[in-house]
Structures are given as C-alpha cells and as structure tokens.
Scaffold this motif. Structure first.
Motif, PDB file in Angstrom:
ATOM      1  N   SER A 113       0.834  -1.196   0.000  1.00  0.00           N
ATOM      2  CA  SER A 113       0.000   0.000   0.000  1.00  0.00           C
ATOM      3  C   SER A 113       0.877   1.259   0.000  1.00  0.00           C
ATOM      4  O   SER A 113       1.985   1.257   0.520  1.00  0.00           O
ATOM      5  N   GLY A 128       0.706   5.439   0.881  1.00  0.00           N
ATOM      6  CA  GLY A 128      -0.004   6.617   1.380  1.00  0.00           C
ATOM      7  C   GLY A 128       0.618   7.843   0.740  1.00  0.00           C
ATOM      8  O   GLY A 128       1.522   7.720  -0.089  1.00  0.00           O
ATOM      9  N   ARG A 151       3.726   7.608   3.295  1.00  0.00           N
ATOM     10  CA  ARG A 151       4.248   6.342   3.793  1.00  0.00           C
ATOM     11  C   ARG A 151       4.054   5.221   2.781  1.00  0.00           C
ATOM     12  O   ARG A 151       3.180   5.295   1.929  1.00  0.00           O
ATOM     13  N   LEU A 205       4.036   0.751   2.482  1.00  0.00           N
ATOM     14  CA  LEU A 205       3.945  -0.501   3.224  1.00  0.00           C
ATOM     15  C   LEU A 205       4.323  -1.649   2.306  1.00  0.00           C
ATOM     16  O   LEU A 205       3.816  -1.739   1.186  1.00  0.00           O
ATOM     17  N   PHE A 224       7.115  -1.055   7.247  1.00  0.00           N
ATOM     18  CA  PHE A 224       6.473   0.255   7.231  1.00  0.00           C
ATOM     19  C   PHE A 224       7.570   1.278   6.963  1.00  0.00           C
ATOM     20  O   PHE A 224       8.568   1.315   7.682  1.00  0.00           O
ATOM     21  N   HIS A 282       2.149  -2.614  17.304  1.00  0.00           N
ATOM     22  CA  HIS A 282       2.610  -3.484  16.207  1.00  0.00           C
ATOM     23  C   HIS A 282       4.117  -3.439  15.984  1.00  0.00           C
ATOM     24  O   HIS A 282       4.639  -4.215  15.183  1.00  0.00           O
ATOM     25  N   VAL A 328       6.896  -4.360  11.370  1.00  0.00           N
ATOM     26  CA  VAL A 328       5.703  -4.381  12.225  1.00  0.00           C
ATOM     27  C   VAL A 328       4.957  -5.701  12.093  1.00  0.00           C
ATOM     28  O   VAL A 328       5.091  -6.407  11.086  1.00  0.00           O
ATOM     29  N   ARG A 329       4.206  -6.023  13.123  1.00  0.00           N
ATOM     30  CA  ARG A 329       3.375  -7.228  13.095  1.00  0.00           C
ATOM     31  C   ARG A 329       2.153  -6.971  12.221  1.00  0.00           C
ATOM     32  O   ARG A 329       1.514  -5.929  12.339  1.00  0.00           O
ATOM     33  N   ARG A 330       1.853  -7.920  11.360  1.00  0.00           N
ATOM     34  CA  ARG A 330       0.676  -7.766  10.510  1.00  0.00           C
ATOM     35  C   ARG A 330      -0.600  -8.051  11.318  1.00  0.00           C
ATOM     36  O   ARG A 330      -0.668  -9.037  12.031  1.00  0.00           O
ATOM     37  N   LEU A 331      -1.554  -7.165  11.186  1.00  0.00           N
ATOM     38  CA  LEU A 331      -2.810  -7.270  11.948  1.00  0.00           C
ATOM     39  C   LEU A 331      -3.997  -7.263  11.003  1.00  0.00           C
ATOM     40  O   LEU A 331      -3.870  -6.903   9.828  1.00  0.00           O
ATOM     41  N   MET A 345      -6.760  -5.020  10.359  1.00  0.00           N
ATOM     42  CA  MET A 345      -7.004  -3.630  10.752  1.00  0.00           C
ATOM     43  C   MET A 345      -8.488  -3.354  10.994  1.00  0.00           C
ATOM     44  O   MET A 345      -9.351  -3.843  10.260  1.00  0.00           O
ATOM     45  N   GLU A 379      -4.678   4.280  14.611  1.00  0.00           N
ATOM     46  CA  GLU A 379      -5.258   3.120  13.952  1.00  0.00           C
ATOM     47  C   GLU A 379      -4.967   1.898  14.821  1.00  0.00           C
ATOM     48  O   GLU A 379      -3.893   1.800  15.421  1.00  0.00           O
ATOM     49  N   ALA A 391      -1.463   0.420  15.901  1.00  0.00           N
ATOM     50  CA  ALA A 391      -0.715   0.225  14.655  1.00  0.00           C
ATOM     51  C   ALA A 391      -0.335   1.568  14.033  1.00  0.00           C
ATOM     52  O   ALA A 391      -0.500   2.630  14.639  1.00  0.00           O
ATOM     53  N   ASP A 392       0.195   1.499  12.832  1.00  0.00           N
ATOM     54  CA  ASP A 392       0.516   2.676  12.025  1.00  0.00           C
ATOM     55  C   ASP A 392       1.621   3.508  12.684  1.00  0.00           C
ATOM     56  O   ASP A 392       2.371   3.004  13.497  1.00  0.00           O
TER      57      ASP A 392
HETATM   58  C1  Q0Z Z   1      -1.687   0.034   7.685  1.00  0.00           C
HETATM   59  C2  Q0Z Z   1      -0.906   2.477   5.670  1.00  0.00           C
HETATM   60  C3  Q0Z Z   1       0.252   2.946   3.636  1.00  0.00           C
HETATM   61  C4  Q0Z Z   1       1.448   2.890   5.632  1.00  0.00           C
HETATM   62  C5  Q0Z Z   1      -2.512  -1.357   6.251  1.00  0.00           C
HETATM   63  N1  Q0Z Z   1       0.363  -3.647  11.232  1.00  0.00           N
HETATM   64  C6  Q0Z Z   1      -0.456  -3.605  10.151  1.00  0.00           C
HETATM   65  N2  Q0Z Z   1      -1.074  -4.733   9.743  1.00  0.00           N
HETATM   66  C7  Q0Z Z   1      -1.890  -4.724   8.691  1.00  0.00           C
HETATM   67  N3  Q0Z Z   1      -2.125  -3.637   7.964  1.00  0.00           N
HETATM   68  C8  Q0Z Z   1      -1.546  -2.455   8.290  1.00  0.00           C
HETATM   69  C9  Q0Z Z   1      -0.687  -2.414   9.404  1.00  0.00           C
HETATM   70 CL1  Q0Z Z   1       0.111  -1.005   9.920  1.00  0.00          CL
HETATM   71  C10 Q0Z Z   1      -1.881  -1.296   7.467  1.00  0.00           C
HETATM   72  N4  Q0Z Z   1      -2.172   0.711   6.646  1.00  0.00           N
HETATM   73  C11 Q0Z Z   1      -2.162   2.137   6.427  1.00  0.00           C
HETATM   74  C12 Q0Z Z   1      -0.924   2.649   4.318  1.00  0.00           C
HETATM   75  C13 Q0Z Z   1       1.430   3.083   4.284  1.00  0.00           C
HETATM   76  C14 Q0Z Z   1       0.273   2.598   6.321  1.00  0.00           C
HETATM   77  F1  Q0Z Z   1       0.247   3.102   2.344  1.00  0.00           F
HETATM   78  N5  Q0Z Z   1      -2.671  -0.111   5.752  1.00  0.00           N
END
Ligand code: Q0Z
Length: 302
Positions: free
Chosen positions: A17, A19, A22, A24, A34, A76, A103-106, A108, A212, A224-225
């Motif tokens: 992903s 942002g 940011r 990911l 991240f 996370h 970071v740990r995957r969650l 969300m 988040e 998270a985030d």
């Molecule tokens: C956070 C985001 C982006 C940075 C998904 N620990 C996590 N586990 C699963 N998903 C996320 C996280 Cl942080 C998650 N985002 C927002 C978007 C760059 C954060 F493009 N999306």
C-alpha cells in the motif's frame, strides 16, 4: 548524499500500500515493512521536494511513543534493525536510514480513532453549527482552539479518496468486529491523555491525533501505524497558543505561509501542482521537525 530527501521508496519486496507519505511492504505472513518517506503534504497535496530527514524524525517519534505507551496497550512495532529485514531487501533498506519499522501484521479495524483535546478543524465547524462535535454535546461559549473539558473520541471512516468522514460511535461500532470498538476507543483516549500531558510539559500542545488499531490472531487489540507524529496529529507551540483564532502549526507553518503568499503564485484551490519550495522554507521546516523530535524524545538528533 545523506542530506538529500528520500521522496521515492523502491524496495525489492511485494508492495502492499502507498499513502501520501508512507509505504507498506510485505515481509512474510505476519510481518510488514512500514516506511516513512521524506515527503510532505500541505493543503492536501504532496510538495515536489521532500524535507530531508523527515521520515527518520517521524519514525523516531513513533518508536519513542510505542515505548512510552506500551503499558497502556500492545503495539505493532517489532524492530527498527536492518538485520530484521530479509536479505533481498537489506541493501536497499540500508539507504532508508532509520525510516523503516518491521511491524506485526494485523487485521485492521476500518475506522480512524481520532481523539480531540481542543476545538479545531472539522470539530470547530461542527460545534459552531450544532453546539456538538460528532454528536457529543459541548458547553456553550467555547472559542476556536479552546481546550475541551475532556478529550473526546470522534471516529472517522478511512476514505480511499478525499477526506475522512466523521461518523457516530454507533456507526463505527457497526463497522468493527463485535466487541472491538470500545476496547480500541478506551485505549485511544488513554493514549491521548498520556501523550498530551507529556508533550505539554515540553512546550507542545497535542491538539488532536488519529490512531489506527488492528486485531492480533489471539484477539488482542493492537496499536498500529505511525503514532503521535506531526503527520497524524496537530502539534502547536504552547507559547503561541491563542484561542479565538486559527493556530500556527508546529511543523508546517512555513510551508503553508509560503504557499499562500503572493511569492508562490499558487492557489491551493487550483488544480495546478504546487511550485517548488524555496531552500529556506525546506530548511526551516526541517528545523521544526528536529525541534519536535528533540523536545518530545529528549534526545539529540544525529
Ligand atoms: C496500515 C498504511 C500505507 C502505511 C494497512 N500492522 C499492520 N497490519 C496490517 N495492515 C496495516 C498495518 Cl500497519 C496497514 N495501513 C495504512 C498505508 C502506508 C500505512 F500506504 N494499511
């Protein structure tokens, strides 16, 4: 080359992903990478140049807060060490220099957990029209940028395009898995109280912030985030706080002032891309991020 801004992040990893600021990436079934770039946005657009070290400074602030709040709730954050990054990406991640977190995957929660301690932005507009913010009634006679009697939770949807939209707590509860919203809400309010009190003692007002949360496989609700950075929060210099008018932003004031000055020749309402920021504006803005980092963490940068 250490003083050039990193505005594009390309790694030999599956991209999850993007942002505004940011990125990911995927590291494995239960880990993500991240990355905070040096990009900066103002008036909803990304500036053509970045702010050197902004990604490192914000990553450092997030990691500081993860440590300072881990007694309130789990988070996370796993590691900022390069050796936690798989070999394929290690060479290129080296160039990121402190801009990354493993970071740990969650799973969300699909809601932004916004906590407000002061009356600004959409909260102030809401209050002027209705005497309430997101349905939460407030005492009469409050001015723009006044402190609220108590911090309030004002959930918002995560818009994929355009602005996040404020929603009621009932709507937020329907979007989240059963039993999760109230746990995350209570964490969010406690996190805001802790951080706002701490920042106030260091000359920074944390007017509001956005968290988040996600759910771990064992069901735990996890922060998270990025957290409590100037990109996810409104920071104001406490010595310049003056309710009754819009407040100066701790970090972006020079960028905003320049963009709206006749010198820039740019109209935020136009569809034109913003003009390049003068070197002096970039430098003064970097100084503000360094100042925020040093005041909050108590550490010297570099
Ligand atoms: C956070 C985001 C982006 C940075 C998904 N620990 C996590 N586990 C699963 N998903 C996320 C996280 Cl942080 C998650 N985002 C927002 C978007 C760059 C954060 F493009 N999306």
């Amino acid at each position: 080359m250490g003083d050039a801004a990193i505005t594009s992040v390309e790694l030999d990893l599956p991209h999850v992903s993007s942002g505004k600021v940011r990125e990911l990436f995927e590291l494995g079934p239960d880990r993500l990478l991240f990355v905070a770039s040096d990009r900066i946005s103002a008036y909803d657009v990304i500036m053509p140049q970045g702010i050197p070290d902004k990604g490192r400074l914000l990553t450092g602030m997030s990691i500081f807060w993860f440590g300072a709040t881990s007694d309130i709730c789990p988070n996370h954050f796993v590691s900022a060490a390069t050796d936690e990054v798989p070999r394929v990406a290690r060479d290129s991640v080296g160039a990121l220099e402190g801009r990354h977190m493993v970071v740990r995957r969650l799973e969300m929660l699909p809601v932004e957990f916004v906590v407000r301690g002061y009356l600004v932005g959409s909260g102030w507009r809401d209050y002027r029209c209705t005497g309430a913010v997101c349905g939460i009634p407030l005492p009469p006679g409050l001015r723009e940028a006044d402190q609220l009697p108590e911090p309030i939770f004002t959930p918002a949807t995560k818009a994929t395009v355009g602005h996040d939209e404020n929603i009621s707590e009932e709507q937020a509860e329907e979007l989240c898995p059963p039993g999760t919203l109230k746990v995350a809400r209570d964490y969010a309010i406690e996190l805001y109280r802790r951080a706002a009190g701490y920042a106030r003692g260091r000359g920074i007002i944390l007017a509001d912030t956005k968290f988040e949360f996600g759910r771990r496989s064992d069901g735990a609700i996890v922060l998270a985030d990025e957290v409590l950075t100037p990109d996810s929060s409104r920071f104001w210099p406490a010595d310049q706080w003056q309710p009754g008018r819009p407040q100066q932003s701790f970090d972006k004031q020079f960028v905003r002032d320049w963009l709206t000055s006749p010198d820039s020749g740019w109209d935020p309402k136009s569809d034109q891309p913003p003009p390049p920021l003068p070197a002096e504006i970039v430098e003064r803005t970097r100084d503000r991020y360094v100042e925020a980092y040093q005041r909050l963490t108590g550490r010297t940068f570099q």
